[in-house]
Design a protein around this motif. Structure first.
Motif, PDB file in Angstrom:
ATOM      1  N   VAL A  67     -20.201  -2.464  20.270  1.00 32.46           N
ATOM      2  CA  VAL A  67     -21.322  -1.523  20.412  1.00 32.46           C
ATOM      3  C   VAL A  67     -22.547  -2.113  19.721  1.00 32.46           C
ATOM      4  CG1 VAL A  67     -22.139   0.822  19.920  1.00 32.46           C
ATOM      5  CG2 VAL A  67     -19.779   0.461  20.628  1.00 32.46           C
ATOM      6  N   GLY A  68     -23.719  -1.927  20.325  1.00 32.30           N
ATOM      7  CA  GLY A  68     -24.936  -2.606  19.856  1.00 32.30           C
ATOM      8  C   GLY A  68     -25.579  -2.010  18.611  1.00 32.30           C
ATOM      9  N   PHE A  69     -24.809  -1.879  17.548  1.00 28.20           N
ATOM     10  CA  PHE A  69     -25.406  -1.485  16.273  1.00 28.20           C
ATOM     11  C   PHE A  69     -25.859  -2.772  15.583  1.00 28.20           C
ATOM     12  CE2 PHE A  69     -22.620   2.449  16.585  1.00 28.20           C
ATOM     13  CZ  PHE A  69     -23.686   3.289  16.853  1.00 28.20           C
ATOM     14  N   MET A  70     -27.055  -3.241  15.961  1.00 25.19           N
ATOM     15  CA  MET A  70     -27.493  -4.594  15.577  1.00 25.19           C
ATOM     16  C   MET A  70     -27.814  -4.729  14.107  1.00 25.19           C
ATOM     17  SD  MET A  70     -30.047  -2.613  16.123  1.00 25.19           S
ATOM     18  CE  MET A  70     -31.702  -2.238  15.620  1.00 25.19           C
ATOM     19  N   ARG A  71     -28.026  -3.570  13.421  1.00 26.72           N
ATOM     20  CA  ARG A  71     -28.382  -3.713  12.000  1.00 26.72           C
ATOM     21  C   ARG A  71     -27.268  -4.377  11.199  1.00 26.72           C
ATOM     22  NH1 ARG A  71     -31.227   1.718   9.892  1.00 26.72           N
ATOM     23  NH2 ARG A  71     -32.724   2.056  11.555  1.00 26.72           N
ATOM     24  N   ARG A  72     -26.030  -4.264  11.702  1.00 33.06           N
ATOM     25  CA  ARG A  72     -24.914  -4.918  10.995  1.00 33.06           C
ATOM     26  C   ARG A  72     -25.069  -6.434  10.987  1.00 33.06           C
ATOM     27  NH1 ARG A  72     -19.325  -1.721  11.537  1.00 33.06           N
ATOM     28  NH2 ARG A  72     -20.114   0.400  11.766  1.00 33.06           N
ATOM     29  N   TYR A  73     -25.981  -6.955  11.824  1.00 30.59           N
ATOM     30  CA  TYR A  73     -26.215  -8.405  11.871  1.00 30.59           C
ATOM     31  C   TYR A  73     -27.518  -8.794  11.187  1.00 30.59           C
ATOM     32  CZ  TYR A  73     -22.381  -8.322  15.118  1.00 30.59           C
ATOM     33  OH  TYR A  73     -21.138  -8.138  15.670  1.00 30.59           O
ATOM     34  N   ASP A  74     -28.223  -7.823  10.622  1.00 31.73           N
ATOM     35  CA  ASP A  74     -29.485  -8.097   9.940  1.00 31.73           C
ATOM     36  C   ASP A  74     -29.183  -8.622   8.531  1.00 31.73           C
ATOM     37  OD1 ASP A  74     -32.494  -7.656   9.571  1.00 31.73           O
ATOM     38  OD2 ASP A  74     -31.646  -6.473   7.925  1.00 31.73           O
TER      39      ASP A  74
ATOM     40  N   ALA B  70     -31.704 -10.144  14.175  1.00 29.27           N
ATOM     41  CA  ALA B  70     -30.402  -9.455  14.206  1.00 29.27           C
ATOM     42  C   ALA B  70     -29.888  -9.330  15.641  1.00 29.27           C
ATOM     43  CB  ALA B  70     -30.522  -8.074  13.571  1.00 29.27           C
ATOM     44  N   TYR B  71     -30.789  -9.023  16.584  1.00 31.27           N
ATOM     45  CA  TYR B  71     -30.360  -8.916  17.988  1.00 31.27           C
ATOM     46  C   TYR B  71     -29.796 -10.258  18.462  1.00 31.27           C
ATOM     47  CZ  TYR B  71     -32.711  -4.403  18.724  1.00 31.27           C
ATOM     48  OH  TYR B  71     -33.082  -3.088  18.673  1.00 31.27           O
ATOM     49  N   GLY B  72     -30.446 -11.350  18.078  1.00 31.31           N
ATOM     50  CA  GLY B  72     -29.975 -12.679  18.475  1.00 31.31           C
ATOM     51  C   GLY B  72     -28.622 -12.991  17.856  1.00 31.31           C
ATOM     52  N   THR B  73     -28.475 -12.665  16.569  1.00 23.40           N
ATOM     53  CA  THR B  73     -27.205 -12.932  15.872  1.00 23.40           C
ATOM     54  C   THR B  73     -26.086 -12.102  16.496  1.00 23.40           C
ATOM     55  OG1 THR B  73     -28.537 -13.195  13.884  1.00 23.40           O
ATOM     56  CG2 THR B  73     -26.162 -13.075  13.559  1.00 23.40           C
ATOM     57  N   GLU B  74     -26.434 -10.853  16.840  1.00 26.93           N
ATOM     58  CA  GLU B  74     -25.453  -9.951  17.474  1.00 26.93           C
ATOM     59  C   GLU B  74     -24.961 -10.554  18.794  1.00 26.93           C
ATOM     60  OE1 GLU B  74     -27.390  -6.624  19.576  1.00 26.93           O
ATOM     61  OE2 GLU B  74     -25.941  -5.309  18.641  1.00 26.93           O
TER      62      GLU B  74
END
Ligand code: ISE
Length: 342
Positions: free
Chosen positions: A129-136, A289-293
């Motif tokens: 699921v696209g909770f991108m903050r986890r990749y920030d 973060a979106y890129g890392t995700e």
């Protein structure tokens, strides 16, 4: 099918929905993410699909389910409007291919739980699921600080979420389901607990807020062990995009999201001010973060697995937000009862 992907040189991705977020994902997948190529684009707006597909060297498939089932597709990124997610994620589960689904996983806790159950019956995970903050990087650092005990026992979490502007239909319910949903996930991610209750307070609204709508709102989340999370949410401040998180623990506190990358001191003596740039919107603030995700999704899919925020995370957030919409309406504290985790 996911196992067949193990070791694949290049993951062929279909992107469903190429509005702001989907177009951004296509750009990242085409230009910065390694090991993937966008092969198929689907969007309800034919012109938009054509333009983005042409730039990415992909083809357009007008039917989203046909796109998911296409021979030249190994994995799917869903960035279509929320009401389409349940059917599209289900089609990915039917075919057995990995899917990165933007939030919401689905638009109701019931349909989200159905997805959780269907995935749990399969041999392995397929949904991220696209909770991108986890990749920030800042959120990751804060979580590490907490889990390493750097601030003692976590006690309180204060979240600020100020959107600069929004489309007219973005109402108080959407402030919960579209914006606060990220704070719900952040709270679960940082504190490692489920949310047990939600309450919403509605202070004097900003001038110009339509009757029956509230902007700002203060949301109170209570976790299962009684920790409290405050969320200040604005739909429209007219200023830049500000997202801050402060954790208060028994041995200290830590804050992220201050836009402190560049601090400048300007102005004449006595009339100066200090400050740095403020991100104009969430795409700019969370671009890395979106890129890392996406890179994490592609790397895992090429190994025949999926990790990152799970369907359960999507379900838990949906359950809290559904209760949050009720809390906006009633002003009461609304308890959350999650279904058993399969
Ligand atoms: C938007 O849909 C997002 O997902 C952003 O991350 C969030 O900050 C914004 O408030 C939402 O509307």
């Amino acid at each position: 099918m996911a196992d067949d992907l193990a070791g694949r040189a290049e993951l062929r991705v279909a992107v469903l929905g190429v509005g702001v977020m989907g177009a951004f994902h296509v750009d990242r997948l085409s230009r910065t993410v390694h090991g993937a190529r966008v092969t198929v684009i689907n969007d309800a707006a034919a012109d938009r699909a054509d333009t983005i597909a042409c730039a990415a060297g992909a083809r357009v498939e007008p039917d989203p389910i046909a796109a998911i089932n296409a021979d030249d597709v190994d994995a799917v990124v869903i960035a279509s409007p929320g009401p389409f997610h349940a059917e599209q994620v289900s089609a990915c589960l039917d075919r057995g291919i990995p899917v990165l689904c933007e939030k919401p996983l689905t638009t109701s806790p019931e349909s989200a739980y159905e997805i959780v159950r269907r995935e749990a019956a399969l041999p392995g995970r397929l949904i991220q699921v696209g909770f991108m903050r986890r990749y920030d990087a800042e959120y990751v650092k804060l979580r590490t600080l907490i889990t390493d005990g750097g601030v003692g026992d976590p006690l309180l979490l204060h979240c600020v979420h100020r959107n600069p502007d929004n489309r007219p239909e973005f109402d108080s319910s959407m402030m919960i389901t579209d914006s606060v949903v990220h704070e719900v996930d952040v709270a679960r991610f940082l504190l490692g607990e489920e949310i047990a209750a939600i309450q919403v307070t509605k202070p004097t609204a900003k001038r110009g807020t339509p009757d029956g709508q509230w902007d700002p709102m203060i949301v109170l989340l209570t976790t299962e062990t009684g920790k409290v999370v405050t969320v200040e949410i604005f739909a429209r401040t007219g200023v830049g995009y500000q997202v801050r998180t402060e954790l208060v623990g028994s041995a200290g506190s830590a804050m992220i999201g201050l836009d402190l990358g560049l601090i400048s001191t300007v102005g004449p003596l006595g009339a100066g001010h200090w400050g740095g740039p403020v991100a104009p919107g969430f795409v700019e603030r969370f671009a890395t973060a979106y890129g890392t995700e996406l890179q994490a999704f592609v790397d895992a899919a090429r190994q025949g697995t999926v990790d990152g925020p799970s369907a359960w995370d999507g379900y838990a957030a949906a359950a809290v937000c559904a209760a949050g919409v009720e809390a906006v309406r009633t002003g009461e504290s609304v308890p959350i009862h999650l279904q058993p985790r399969p």
